[in-house]
Design an enzyme around this catalytic site. Structure first.
Site, PDB file in Angstrom:
ATOM      1  N   LYS A   1       0.847  -1.201   0.000  1.00  0.00           N
ATOM      2  CA  LYS A   1       0.000   0.000   0.000  1.00  0.00           C
ATOM      3  C   LYS A   1       0.881   1.250   0.000  1.00  0.00           C
ATOM      4  CE  LYS A   1      -3.785  -2.394   2.286  1.00  0.00           C
ATOM      5  NZ  LYS A   1      -4.428  -2.782   3.541  1.00  0.00           N
TER       6      LYS A   1
ATOM      7  N   ASP B   1     -10.787   3.181   4.080  1.00  0.00           N
ATOM      8  CA  ASP B   1     -11.031   1.734   4.023  1.00  0.00           C
ATOM      9  C   ASP B   1     -12.530   1.443   3.894  1.00  0.00           C
ATOM     10  OD1 ASP B   1      -9.119  -0.189   3.903  1.00  0.00           O
ATOM     11  OD2 ASP B   1      -8.674  -0.217   6.049  1.00  0.00           O
TER      12      ASP B   1
ATOM     13  N   GLN C   1      -4.201  -1.078   9.712  1.00  0.00           N
ATOM     14  CA  GLN C   1      -4.153  -2.436   9.162  1.00  0.00           C
ATOM     15  C   GLN C   1      -4.723  -3.431  10.183  1.00  0.00           C
ATOM     16  OE1 GLN C   1      -3.115  -3.264   5.948  1.00  0.00           O
ATOM     17  NE2 GLN C   1      -3.906  -5.282   6.475  1.00  0.00           N
TER      18      GLN C   1
END
Ligand code: NAP
Length: 296
Positions: A54, A121, A98
């Site tokens: 990412k 997200d 994460q």
């Protein structure tokens, strides 16, 4: 006849090219670059490799990127304070924590602490609620967003199609089921969501013009369950062994080699949905930066 392969790797490259143009324009016209912070707690090898990818993708697009690694034993309170810091940092438009987090930290509490306007997200209840309402102003969760984008870009007709989704998780099965049944582009389909309590999985799969499989069970969907000409999106990523060079051997939830002789279009694993998830995270971050400019 062999199915057309829907390459997530190629689609990701096309999306990143489009985003690169947008980022350059944004910088030239407004002096703003999208800012993304990726927070990794601990050193779970899979999480580390996702975060690394990412970060690399964000830097490749010219983002202002902060990789904020935190120790495994960070307290929940300290992590909440860190999120608060980035919520109030105007140079940051996207905050990614994460998952999974260590057991002593309540994931729900952490996700809920992220400013919904920076939740790229798409996991915050506000964004999930907007998605359910069909309000495209929020952030769609990245994997379902990527799946829908693949369906659109592959030219699959969705309006009036029978879509069957295997799996009902909050991050994949449930949101993509809702999205495919909404009014709008790449949707308007008739959706059935199946799971472990479904009585006749095979019968449902056989009806599907669009079959989306997110179960995490290698080879769950047999070739004879696939309708001739269907579009098959295999979300599963299962480690089924190790190569001689020590690399994980991955498999999807669909028996790919046989299924591609029956399906009209099909995604591979790896190289299918996975690359799209990261592309959509970048797209959400650019969208967030644009919203920030509009508000300023
Ligand atoms: P999850 O939370 O474990 O959910 C799996 C779902 O599949 C559950 O709803 C479960 O039903 C259902 N299921 C499992 N076995 C089944 C069976 N034999 N028959 C019918 N339904 C079954 O998994 P997830 O997070 O959604 O992930 C699913 C897969 O996608 C995993 O392989 C994961 O690694 C992969 N994934 C890939 C990406 C990507 O970017 N490519 C992103 C996320 C996930 P119940 O609810 O009844 O238990």
């Amino acid at each position: 006849m062999s199915a057309e392969i829907i390459s997530g790797t190629e689609m990701r490259a096309a999306i990143l090219d489009e985003l690169r143009v947008e980022v350059t324009k944004m910088k030239e016209q407004h002096g703003v670059v999208p800012g993304l912070v990726t927070i990794l707690v601990g050193a779970n090898p899979a999480s580390l490799s996702y975060v690394t990818l990412k970060v690399k993708t964000a830097l490749g697009l010219g983002f202002h990127e902060i990789q904020d690694d935190q120790p495994e034993d960070i307290t929940e309170e300290a992590l909440l304070q860190l999120i608060d810091k980035y919520n109030n940092d105007n140079s940051i438009h996207g905050i990614l924590v994460q998952l999974p987090l260590p057991k002593h930290i309540n994931e729900e509490k952490i996700i809920n602490a992220i400013d919904p306007g920076k939740d790229v997200d798409g996991f915050h209840p506000v964004n999930l609620g907007r998605m359910v309402l069909g309000d495209r102003d929020g952030f769609l969760p990245c994997t379902p967003y990527g799946i829908q984008e693949m369906i659109i870009r592959s030219g699959t007709e969705t309006s009036g199609a029978e879509t069957v989704v295997v799996g009902r998780s909050n991050i994949v099965g449930k949101p993509i089921s809702i999205m495919m049944g909404q009014k709008g582009e790449g949707a308007n389909s008739t959706v059935t969501m199946v799971h472990t309590r479904t009585q006749d999985l095979e019968a449902h799969c056989k009806r599907a013009d669009i079959l989306i499989v997110a179960a995490g069970v290698p080879g769950l969907v047999k070739p004879e369950w696939i309708k001739a000409g269907a579009t098959v999106i295999d979300v599963g990523v299962n480690r089924i062994g190790m190569s001689d060079s020590g690399k994980a051997i991955l498999s999807g939830d669909v028996a790919f080699d046989e299924a591609k002789q029956i399906a009209g279009k099909i995604t591979p694993v790896p190289g299918g949905v996975g690359p799209m998830t990261i592309a959509m995270l970048m797209k959400n971050t650019v969208k967030s930066a644009k919203k920030h400019i509009e508000k300023a």
